[in-house]
Write an enzyme that holds these catalytic residues in place. Structure first.
Site, PDB file in Angstrom:
ATOM      1  N   ASN A   9      -1.526   6.425  29.156  1.00  0.00           N
ATOM      2  CA  ASN A   9      -1.574   7.861  28.899  1.00  0.00           C
ATOM      3  C   ASN A   9      -0.129   8.356  28.832  1.00  0.00           C
ATOM      4  OD1 ASN A   9      -1.911  10.609  28.947  1.00  0.00           O
ATOM      5  ND2 ASN A   9      -2.800  10.708  30.995  1.00  0.00           N
ATOM      6  N   TRP A  10       0.317   8.639  27.624  1.00  0.00           N
ATOM      7  CA  TRP A  10       1.727   9.023  27.446  1.00  0.00           C
ATOM      8  C   TRP A  10       1.979  10.472  27.821  1.00  0.00           C
ATOM      9  CZ3 TRP A  10       3.107   6.408  22.048  1.00  0.00           C
ATOM     10  CH2 TRP A  10       2.944   5.028  22.166  1.00  0.00           C
ATOM     11  N   LYS A  11       0.943  11.231  28.033  1.00  0.00           N
ATOM     12  CA  LYS A  11       1.070  12.649  28.406  1.00  0.00           C
ATOM     13  C   LYS A  11       1.976  13.394  27.409  1.00  0.00           C
ATOM     14  CE  LYS A  11       0.052  11.295  33.090  1.00  0.00           C
ATOM     15  NZ  LYS A  11       0.168  11.538  34.511  1.00  0.00           N
ATOM     16  N   HIS A  94      -8.755  14.796  32.815  1.00  0.00           N
ATOM     17  CA  HIS A  94      -7.580  14.364  33.580  1.00  0.00           C
ATOM     18  C   HIS A  94      -7.213  15.451  34.595  1.00  0.00           C
ATOM     19  CE1 HIS A  94      -3.515  13.252  34.624  1.00  0.00           C
ATOM     20  NE2 HIS A  94      -3.823  12.035  34.227  1.00  0.00           N
ATOM     21  N   GLU A  96      -4.523  16.699  35.445  1.00  0.00           N
ATOM     22  CA  GLU A  96      -3.564  17.705  34.971  1.00  0.00           C
ATOM     23  C   GLU A  96      -4.270  18.765  34.121  1.00  0.00           C
ATOM     24  OE1 GLU A  96      -0.837  14.817  33.390  1.00  0.00           O
ATOM     25  OE2 GLU A  96      -0.458  14.164  35.442  1.00  0.00           O
ATOM     26  N   GLU A 166      -8.857   8.612  39.643  1.00  0.00           N
ATOM     27  CA  GLU A 166      -7.425   8.881  39.774  1.00  0.00           C
ATOM     28  C   GLU A 166      -7.193   9.856  40.925  1.00  0.00           C
ATOM     29  OE1 GLU A 166      -5.213   8.028  35.926  1.00  0.00           O
ATOM     30  OE2 GLU A 166      -6.026  10.019  35.679  1.00  0.00           O
ATOM     31  N   GLY A 172       1.740  10.029  39.481  1.00  0.00           N
ATOM     32  CA  GLY A 172       3.142  10.379  39.254  1.00  0.00           C
ATOM     33  C   GLY A 172       3.939  10.545  40.531  1.00  0.00           C
ATOM     34  N   SER A 212       0.020   5.790  39.729  1.00  0.00           N
ATOM     35  CA  SER A 212       1.191   4.964  40.053  1.00  0.00           C
ATOM     36  C   SER A 212       0.933   3.465  39.991  1.00  0.00           C
ATOM     37  CB  SER A 212       1.761   5.364  41.422  1.00  0.00           C
ATOM     38  OG  SER A 212       2.170   6.722  41.397  1.00  0.00           O
ATOM     39  N   GLY A 233       0.098   5.983  33.571  1.00  0.00           N
ATOM     40  CA  GLY A 233       0.941   7.069  33.087  1.00  0.00           C
ATOM     41  C   GLY A 233       2.372   6.583  32.887  1.00  0.00           C
ATOM     42  N   GLY A 234       3.221   6.872  33.858  1.00  0.00           N
ATOM     43  CA  GLY A 234       4.660   6.589  33.744  1.00  0.00           C
ATOM     44  C   GLY A 234       4.990   5.188  33.243  1.00  0.00           C
TER      45      GLY A 234
END
Ligand code: PGA
Length: 249
Positions: A9-11, A94, A96, A166, A172, A212, A233-234
């Site tokens: 997930n590149w957000k 998600h 966010e 999640e 993150g 993470s 993610g990251g």
């Protein structure tokens, strides 16, 4: 056997130039894998990514979509818009989206219905906040998130659903749920689904862990029997790290 999946997930990261560089790295470093591999670039780069990865066996997926077919929803993206740029899978719910854009269980239920009506696959995200875990309310929260948005589905709809647990406190933050915490929750999720839809459907749904996941902790998390892959993610923003996680399956 249920599918193993690793999705990046590149957000809201990577403009077109950065996206091109990452797509190039992904193409160069892609090797055959046991898991299905997916990446979710931002909307403006979906078509470009689809074209770039169509021969690399990496599915391009979307980070969100609206529930309406079309109309006066300024700034939103519909299911058919996604489908016409090669996208057949969408991440919904998600944390966010829930936290910053006020997406509710009811709204997400509508989004899930629209995605399924368009024969799309859904990666449905949910998870508790730190305060819920501290107050030992995490199982209740997760149960109500799943029930609130998915328990109106018909049995056959579940073949198009992938779940992603999640925990918000692990996203993150560099903090991960321990492999035992992940396994405990994933087993609970499967039991919750079995109670409404039966053991076969519960056993066939893939449940990803997100929060993470990194090259150095992926193998241990993925070794747990109810963890079927990850939503990353990251660490999905660097091809080397992402494939190290893919290879950990
Ligand atoms: P993270 O994000 O890997 O950067 O924690 C996971 C996610 O939000 O899906």
């Amino acid at each position: 056997m249920r599918k193993k999946i690793v999705a990046g997930n590149w957000k809201m990261n990577n403009d077109l130039t950065q996206t091109e560089a990452l797509l190039n790295d992904l193409r160069k470093q892609r090797k055959t894998s046991f898991a299905e591999v997916m990446v979710a670039p931002t909307f403006t780069n979906l078509w470009h990514a689809y074209e770039a990865l169509r021969k690399a066996d990496i599915e391009v997926i979307a980070q969100n979509m609206h529930f309406a077919e079309n109309g006066a929803y300024t700034g939103e993206i519909s299911a058919s818009m996604l489908k016409t740029v090669g996208v057949n899978t969408v991440i919904l719910g998600h944390s966010e989206r829930r936290a910053y854009f006020y997406e509710t269980e009811e709204m997400l239920a509508k989004k899930v219905d629209t995605a399924l009506a368009h024969k799309m696959r859904v990666i449905f995200c949910f998870g508790e906040e730190l305060k819920d875990r501290k107050s030992e309310n995490h199982f209740n929260i997760v149960e109500s998130q799943i029930k609130g948005s998915l328990f109106h589905l018909k049995a056959e709809d579940w073949k198009s659903i992938v779940l992603a647990y999640e925990p918000v406190w692990a996203i993150g933050t560099g903090e991960t749920a321990s492999p035992e915490q992940a396994q405990e929750m994933h087993a609970f999720i499967r039991k919750t689904i079995a109670s409404a839809y039966g053991e076969e459907i519960a056993q066939n749904v893939s449940i990803l862990y997100g929060g993470s996941v990194k090259p150095d902790n992926a193998a241990e998390i993925f070794s747990k029997p109810d963890v079927d892959g990850g939503l990353i993610g990251g660490a999905s923003l660097k091809a080397g790290d992402f494939f190290a996680i893919v290879n950990a399956i």
